[in-house]
Design a protein around this motif. Structure first.
Motif: not given
Length: 183
Positions: A149, A157-158, A161
Motif C-alpha cells: 500500500e 499525503t500518501n 489514500q
C-alpha cells in the motif's frame, strides 16, 4: 463486544520556511505526518524539530498544539485520519509509542532520506526516520497497512489514500484543539 478505540494520523502544513520549501518542490498541500492515540491530539508522535526555533535539529518528538512547533505556528492546517481498532491493538500501539519515546536517544532524523524523497529516491537506515517514514513504520509494525500500500518513498499525503482510514477533521489545528477540549 470489544470496545473500539481509534488511531489517528495527522497530516499537517505548518507554514514554516522548511515546510514551504518542501511544498514548493513537491506541490503537496501537506508535508508533515504524525501519529496519535489521543482523540484530543494533545499528544502526537513524529520525527520533527527538537526545538521550535531550530529547523535543522530533528529527532523523535512528542508534538502538541499546546507547546513546541505546533504552538509556535498557530496557523497550522491539518487533516486527521482515523482507523477504529480494538482495545488490545490500541494499548499495544500506545505502549510502543511510549517505549520509543522513552528511548528516543537511539533514534535519529533521516536527513538524507528526506532530501532524497524530494527526488523520489528512497534511502532507509535502521532507527533513522523522517516523519512519514516513521508513521508508515508504526502502521506496518501493527499490520495496519496492506502489503504494497505504501512502499519506497513515502510522503504524508500518501496516507490520505489508505482505503480503511477515514477523514474525521480538516482545518486548523488550533480550532481542533479548542473544539476537542470543549467538547
Amino acid at each position: 463486544m470489544e470496545e473500539q478505540r481509534q488511531i489517528y494520523i495527522v497530516i499537517s502544513q505548518t507554514g514554516t520556511i522548511l515546510s514551504r520549501i518542501i511544498k514548493a518542490v513537491t506541490r503537496a498541500v501537506y508535508n508533515h505526518a504524525s501519529i496519535s492515540v489521543d482523540p484530543t491530539l494533545q499528544t502526537m508522535y513524529s520525527f520533527g524539530r527538537m526545538h521550535p526555533y531550530n529547523p535543522v535539529w530533528g529527532g523523535f518528538v512528542k508534538e502538541s498544539p499546546a507547546y513546541g512547533t505546533f504552538h509556535r505556528f498557530q496557523n497550522t492546517k491539518i487533516v486527521v485520519l482515523a482507523l477504529p481498532v480494538g482495545e488490545q491493538v490500541y494499548q499495544d500501539i500506545k505502549r510502543y509509542l511510549e517505549e520509543m519515546y522513552d528511548h528516543r536517544a537511539q533514534y535519529t532524523y533521516n536527513y538524507i532520506g528526506l532530501f532524497l524523497a524530494l527526488f523520489h529516491l528512497a534511502y532507509q537506515s535502521r532507527d533513522h526516520y523522517y516523519c512519514s517514514e516513521f508513521v508508515r513504520h508504526v502502521l506496518a509494525e501493527f499490520d495496519m497497512i496492506g502489503q504494497g500500500e505504501i512502499t519506497g518513498v513515502v510522503h504524508p499525503t500518501n496516507f490520505m489514500q489508505l482505503p480503511e482510514w477515514r477523514v474525521v477533521y480538516q482545518g486548523s489545528l488550533q480550532d481542533f484543539a479548542c473544539e476537542s477540549l470543549i467538547g
